[in-house]
Design an enzyme around this catalytic site. Sequence first.
Site, short mmCIF file in Angstrom:
data_model
loop_
_atom_site.label_atom_id
_atom_site.label_comp_id
_atom_site.label_asym_id
_atom_site.label_seq_id
_atom_site.Cartn_x
_atom_site.Cartn_y
_atom_site.Cartn_z
CG ASP A 86 -2.24 -0.72 1.01
OD1 ASP A 86 -2.66 -0.88 -0.14
OD2 ASP A 86 -2.84 -1.13 2.02
NE ARG A 111 -1.02 1.93 3.94
CZ ARG A 111 -1.51 2.99 3.33
NH1 ARG A 111 -2.79 3.26 3.39
NH2 ARG A 111 -0.72 3.81 2.64
NE ARG A 156 -8.35 2.44 7.57
CZ ARG A 156 -7.70 2.11 6.47
NH1 ARG A 156 -6.59 2.74 6.13
NH2 ARG A 156 -8.14 1.14 5.68
CG HIS A 185 -8.30 7.30 4.38
ND1 HIS A 185 -7.47 6.47 3.64
CD2 HIS A 185 -7.79 7.29 5.64
CE1 HIS A 185 -6.51 6.00 4.41
NE2 HIS A 185 -6.69 6.47 5.63
CB CYS A 283 -5.10 7.29 -2.34
SG CYS A 283 -6.80 7.30 -1.79
N1 ARG Z 1 -5.38 0.10 0.97
C1 ARG Z 1 -5.11 1.37 1.54
C2 ARG Z 1 -5.67 1.43 2.95
O1 ARG Z 1 -6.73 0.93 3.17
C3 ARG Z 1 -5.68 2.47 0.70
C4 ARG Z 1 -5.31 3.83 1.17
C5 ARG Z 1 -5.92 4.91 0.34
N2 ARG Z 1 -5.42 6.18 0.68
C6 ARG Z 1 -6.16 7.26 0.87
N3 ARG Z 1 -5.53 8.42 1.03
N4 ARG Z 1 -7.46 7.23 0.92
O2 ARG Z 1 -5.06 1.95 3.85
#
Ligand code: ARG
Length: 308
Positions: A86, A111, A156, A185, A283
């Site tokens: 990612d 991550r 998040r 997000h 993203c």
């Molecule tokens: N697979 C990543 C996650 O879920 C995607 C992140 C996407 N980034 C964003 N800025 N929305 O963390």
Amino acid sequence: MTTIDTASTVTTVSANPAPARTATATTVLLCAPEHYDVTYAINPWMDPSVPTDTALALEQWRALRDTYRSIGFVVHEIEPGPGLPDMVYAANGATVIDDVAYSASFRYPERQPEADAYAAWLSNHGLRVVPSTHINEGEGDFLVVGDVVLAGTGFRASVESHHEGSRVLNREFVTLTLVRPEYYHLDTAIAVLDARPGQERIAYLPSAFDTASLAVLRERYPDAIIVSEQDAAVLGLNVVSDGLHVVMPVQAGDFAEQLRASGFEPVQVNLSELLKAGGGVKCCTMALRFSQPTILSPTAVPIATTPE
Ligand code: ARG
């Protein structure tokens, strides 16, 4: 009757004049999806049983990078880390305002190592990196608009990170609560179209927010563009704008029309492969907001010299 037509001025009056827009100098940091894959699921878009095509992801990402260059952005690249599928989503690496980087602290362990990789790059390039003690995923949830930062929570970033981020970055943070897991997000539910103080313009998807947050958005941005469910569902709001050009997904056709009607220039790209992990244009893009045009440390960026 009014006639305006002098030697120096010709005024055209139309029913709905679109405002004249100008582009702001923009510097971004990107990360090539060399190790891109969907090997775990931390948002509803991700399904490890669906195959991914890393070569196609790279091709689409290069087209995004070249698009940025073609509209005058300065593009930097960070080395992708093996085992960090990612990491291509550079927006999550930190939040940079006026040469200060508030580092990320990822919610999911998969991550977490990305935070140090981005922090190292930023610090090697002359930025002051402030480590975070609360969960946040950089610009995924922190959107700079005018003098404030719109700050998402619910999936998040923690609310504590909003307080910490506000102190570190010296900006008012406006907390907004997301309620739909597919818009996990803030940058999947709000597009910043013009971030200049006094000219702020955003677009958003109302159903992604709780009632209180929606009231805040309506009050602060009465002229916001409201996008359709269909356009949001292809991450149509996940865009990067310099105030004139809006780099956005080709799949969000109605939103492109709405943007044109408001005087923006949509520049459409196809990141279909990167959508499989729940990411789009924004993203993939970290904004490097410097206090001066060229703050990047000359010691860290080799300058080519010609031998005498
Ligand atoms: N697979 C990543 C996650 O879920 C995607 C992140 C996407 N980034 C964003 N800025 N929305 O963390």
